[in-house]
Scaffold this motif. Structure first.
Motif, PDB file in Angstrom:
ATOM      1  N   VAL A   1      -7.816   6.156   5.533  1.00 10.92           N
ATOM      2  CA  VAL A   1      -6.916   6.635   4.474  1.00 10.92           C
ATOM      3  C   VAL A   1      -6.309   5.496   3.660  1.00 10.92           C
ATOM      4  N   GLY A   2      -6.697   4.248   3.942  1.00  8.69           N
ATOM      5  CA  GLY A   2      -6.271   3.119   3.133  1.00  8.69           C
ATOM      6  C   GLY A   2      -4.876   2.619   3.417  1.00  8.69           C
ATOM      7  N   LEU A   3      -4.280   3.003   4.544  1.00  8.51           N
ATOM      8  CA  LEU A   3      -2.908   2.579   4.848  1.00  8.51           C
ATOM      9  C   LEU A   3      -2.794   2.132   6.299  1.00  8.51           C
ATOM     10  N   ALA A   4      -2.747   0.826   6.516  1.00  9.09           N
ATOM     11  CA  ALA A   4      -2.505   0.298   7.859  1.00  9.09           C
ATOM     12  C   ALA A   4      -1.019   0.101   8.115  1.00  9.09           C
ATOM     13  N   ALA A   5      -0.218   0.059   7.054  1.00 13.96           N
ATOM     14  CA  ALA A   5       1.188  -0.317   7.166  1.00 13.96           C
ATOM     15  C   ALA A   5       2.017   0.577   8.092  1.00 13.96           C
ATOM     16  N   PRO A   6       1.846   1.910   8.095  1.00 15.35           N
ATOM     17  CA  PRO A   6       2.683   2.710   9.006  1.00 15.35           C
ATOM     18  C   PRO A   6       2.544   2.313  10.466  1.00 15.35           C
ATOM     19  N   ALA A   7       1.335   1.995  10.902  1.00 11.56           N
ATOM     20  CA  ALA A   7       1.127   1.613  12.303  1.00 11.56           C
ATOM     21  C   ALA A   7       1.838   0.305  12.630  1.00 11.56           C
ATOM     22  N   VAL A   8       1.671  -0.697  11.790  1.00  7.58           N
ATOM     23  CA  VAL A   8       2.324  -1.979  12.059  1.00  7.58           C
ATOM     24  C   VAL A   8       3.827  -1.882  11.832  1.00  7.58           C
TER      25      VAL A   8
ATOM     26  N   LEU B   1       9.904   2.933   4.849  1.00  6.85           N
ATOM     27  CA  LEU B   1       8.643   2.830   4.115  1.00  6.85           C
ATOM     28  C   LEU B   1       7.506   3.496   4.887  1.00  6.85           C
ATOM     29  N   SER B   2       7.504   3.319   6.207  1.00  3.91           N
ATOM     30  CA  SER B   2       6.468   3.950   7.028  1.00  3.91           C
ATOM     31  C   SER B   2       6.581   5.470   6.958  1.00  3.91           C
ATOM     32  N   PHE B   3       7.814   5.969   6.967  1.00  4.71           N
ATOM     33  CA  PHE B   3       8.042   7.412   6.846  1.00  4.71           C
ATOM     34  C   PHE B   3       7.530   7.930   5.509  1.00  4.71           C
ATOM     35  N   LEU B   4       7.858   7.226   4.443  1.00  2.87           N
ATOM     36  CA  LEU B   4       7.407   7.644   3.114  1.00  2.87           C
ATOM     37  C   LEU B   4       5.884   7.593   3.013  1.00  2.87           C
ATOM     38  N   GLY B   5       5.281   6.613   3.670  1.00  3.77           N
ATOM     39  CA  GLY B   5       3.829   6.548   3.682  1.00  3.77           C
ATOM     40  C   GLY B   5       3.219   7.748   4.389  1.00  3.77           C
ATOM     41  N   GLY B   6       3.823   8.146   5.510  1.00  2.00           N
ATOM     42  CA  GLY B   6       3.350   9.329   6.219  1.00  2.00           C
ATOM     43  C   GLY B   6       3.491  10.591   5.402  1.00  2.00           C
TER      44      GLY B   6
ATOM     45  N   ALA C   1      -4.160  15.160   6.286  1.00  2.53           N
ATOM     46  CA  ALA C   1      -3.092  15.992   6.847  1.00  2.53           C
ATOM     47  C   ALA C   1      -2.813  15.606   8.297  1.00  2.53           C
ATOM     48  N   VAL C   2      -3.867  15.426   9.079  1.00  3.65           N
ATOM     49  CA  VAL C   2      -3.706  15.059  10.492  1.00  3.65           C
ATOM     50  C   VAL C   2      -3.116  13.662  10.618  1.00  3.65           C
ATOM     51  N   MET C   3      -3.650  12.712   9.863  1.00  4.87           N
ATOM     52  CA  MET C   3      -3.152  11.338   9.916  1.00  4.87           C
ATOM     53  C   MET C   3      -1.692  11.262   9.470  1.00  4.87           C
ATOM     54  N   GLY C   4      -1.361  11.983   8.391  1.00  6.85           N
ATOM     55  CA  GLY C   4       0.018  11.983   7.908  1.00  6.85           C
ATOM     56  C   GLY C   4       0.980  12.537   8.938  1.00  6.85           C
ATOM     57  N   ALA C   5       0.591  13.638   9.601  1.00  5.61           N
ATOM     58  CA  ALA C   5       1.440  14.233  10.637  1.00  5.61           C
ATOM     59  C   ALA C   5       1.629  13.264  11.799  1.00  5.61           C
ATOM     60  N   MET C   6       0.555  12.587  12.197  1.00  6.14           N
ATOM     61  CA  MET C   6       0.649  11.625  13.294  1.00  6.14           C
ATOM     62  C   MET C   6       1.562  10.461  12.939  1.00  6.14           C
ATOM     63  N   ILE C   7       1.488  10.003  11.695  1.00  6.49           N
ATOM     64  CA  ILE C   7       2.355   8.908  11.257  1.00  6.49           C
ATOM     65  C   ILE C   7       3.829   9.327  11.319  1.00  6.49           C
ATOM     66  N   LEU C   8       4.129  10.543  10.848  1.00  7.91           N
ATOM     67  CA  LEU C   8       5.512  11.012  10.853  1.00  7.91           C
ATOM     68  C   LEU C   8       6.046  11.165  12.273  1.00  7.91           C
ATOM     69  N   ILE C   9       5.213  11.670  13.177  1.00  5.46           N
ATOM     70  CA  ILE C   9       5.622  11.781  14.579  1.00  5.46           C
ATOM     71  C   ILE C   9       5.903  10.385  15.151  1.00  5.46           C
ATOM     72  N   GLY C  10       5.025   9.455  14.840  1.00 11.58           N
ATOM     73  CA  GLY C  10       5.213   8.095  15.323  1.00 11.58           C
ATOM     74  C   GLY C  10       6.479   7.449  14.787  1.00 11.58           C
ATOM     75  N   VAL C  11       6.759   7.647  13.504  1.00 10.57           N
ATOM     76  CA  VAL C  11       7.974   7.087  12.912  1.00 10.57           C
ATOM     77  C   VAL C  11       9.214   7.707  13.551  1.00 10.57           C
TER      78      VAL C  11
ATOM     79  N   GLY D   1       0.804  -1.220   0.000  1.00 11.08           N
ATOM     80  CA  GLY D   1       0.000   0.000   0.000  1.00 11.08           C
ATOM     81  C   GLY D   1       0.829   1.257   0.000  1.00 11.08           C
ATOM     82  N   LEU D   2       1.956   1.245   0.729  1.00 17.38           N
ATOM     83  CA  LEU D   2       2.816   2.428   0.807  1.00 17.38           C
ATOM     84  C   LEU D   2       3.364   2.806  -0.563  1.00 17.38           C
ATOM     85  N   VAL D   3       3.694   1.804  -1.352  1.00 17.00           N
ATOM     86  CA  VAL D   3       4.253   2.058  -2.677  1.00 17.00           C
ATOM     87  C   VAL D   3       3.155   2.394  -3.685  1.00 17.00           C
ATOM     88  N   ALA D   4       2.058   1.646  -3.636  1.00 17.27           N
ATOM     89  CA  ALA D   4       1.046   1.753  -4.680  1.00 17.27           C
ATOM     90  C   ALA D   4       0.044   2.879  -4.475  1.00 17.27           C
ATOM     91  N   MET D   5      -0.248   3.220  -3.215  1.00 20.09           N
ATOM     92  CA  MET D   5      -1.351   4.132  -2.934  1.00 20.09           C
ATOM     93  C   MET D   5      -1.222   5.505  -3.607  1.00 20.09           C
TER      94      MET D   5
END
Length: 250
Positions: A143-150, A232-237, A100-110, A28-32
Motif C-alpha cells: 500500500v506504499g506506507l511503511a511509516a505506520p509500522a515504524v 501521523l500513524s493514526f492518520l495514515g491508517g 481496508a484490511v491493512m488500514g484497520a490493522m494499522i488503526l488497531i496497532g496505533v 508518505g503519510l502526508v503525501a500519499m
C-alpha cells in the motif's frame, strides 16, 4: 504550465518534507492521499517512494552522526525481505479489500500502542525491531506506507527518539529505492510520466521543506515528537482504510 493537481502535489510534498525532518517520518503519510487522487494508486506508490527517497537523503546528510548503524540492520534487512511479497500481495488481492484490511490493522496497532505507551515499559531487544521491519516492508510494497509500522515501534520501543528518527532516514531511503526498482520490474504500469522540470520543481520543494523542518526539530521536545508520530500513524491508517472502504462501496 502547472495544473491544479501538480500544485496540490507540491503543497503536500512541502509539508511531508517538513515532517520527515522534524519527526524522522511523515512524508508518505502526508503525501500519499493526494498522490493517489491525482495520479492513481500504482503511480502514486512510485511517486511517493521516489520523492521520499530524496527527502530521506537530504535529512540523512544532516543527522548522519546520530544513526545507530548496527541496530539499523535489524530493522532494514527484514523490511527488504518484505517488499517483494508486499508487491505480489497487491497484485493478487483486490486492491480495495487489501487497503481496508491493512488500514484497520494499522488503526488497531496505533490504538494498542497509545495504550501500552502509558501502561507498559519500553520494548527492548532486536526481535521486535526485526518484526517491525518485516511488517513495514510488506506495507511499503503493498500500500506504499511503511511509516505506520515504524511509528508504532517508535512509541513502544526503547530506541531514543532522536537516534531513531536519524536511523529511519537510511531505512526509508533504501526501502523507497528498492520499492521503486522492484515495482518498475514487476509492474511497468506504475511508471511515472513526469517531465524533468516537474522533478526539478519537486526537488526544490523538498529542499525547502527539509530546511524548515530542521528548525522545527530543534525546538520539539521528545515526548511531543513521539505523540506526533502516533498521530501521523493514526492518520495514515485512516487514509488507507478510507481508500479501501470507498473502493469496496463504489
Amino acid at each position: 504550465m502547472i495544473d491544479l493537481g501538480f500544485g496540490a502535489i507540491c503543497a503536500v510534498t512541502l509539508v511531508g518534507a517538513m515532517g520527515q525532518r522534524a519527526l524522522g517520518m511523515g512524508f508518505g503519510l502526508v503525501a500519499m492521499p493526494v498522490l493517489v487522487l491525482v495520479l492513481g494508486p500504482l503511480p502514486a506508490v512510485t511517486a511517493m517512494n521516489a520523492m521520499g527517497a530524496v527527502a530521506s537523503l537530504l535529512v540523512l546528510a544532516q543527522v548522519w552522526r546520530l544513526v545507530h548503524w548496527r541496530r539499523l540492520i535489524w530493522l532494514l534487512l527484514p523490511a527488504l525481505l518484505g517488499v517483494v511479497p508486499g508487491i505480489l500481495l497487491a497484485r493478487l488481492v483486490d486492491e480495495a479489500l487489501l487497503k481496508a484490511v491493512m488500514g484497520a490493522m494499522i488503526l488497531i496497532g496505533v490504538g494498542l500502542s497509545a495504550w501500552l505507551h502509558r501502561t507498559a515499559e519500553p520494548i527492548a531487544g532486536n526481535a521486535p525491531v526485526a518484526v517491525t521491519g518485516l511488517i513495514a516492508g510488506v506495507l511499503n510494497g503493498s500500500v506504499g506506507l511503511a511509516a505506520p509500522a515504524v511509528g508504532i515501534y517508535g512509541a513502544l520501543g526503547d530506541w531514543p527518539q532522536r537516534a531513531y528518527a536519524a536511523a529511519l532516514q537510511p531505512f526509508f531511503l533504501i526501502m523507497s529505492a528498492t520499492t521503486v526498482v522492484a515495482t518498475g520490474l514487476l509492474d511497468p504500469s506504475a511508471t511515472l510520466a513526469w517531465t524533468w522540470w516537474m522533478w526539478l520543481i519537486l526537488g526544490s520543494v523538498i529542499v525547502a521543506g527539509v530546511l524548515v523542518g530542521a528548525r522545527i526539530a530543534s525546538r520539539l521536545p521528545e515526548r511531543a515528537a513521539r505523540r506526533s508520530i502516533l498521530v501521523l500513524s493514526f492518520l495514515g491508517g485512516v487514509s488507507v482504510l478510507w481508500s479501501g472502504l470507498a473502493g469496496l462501496l463504489a
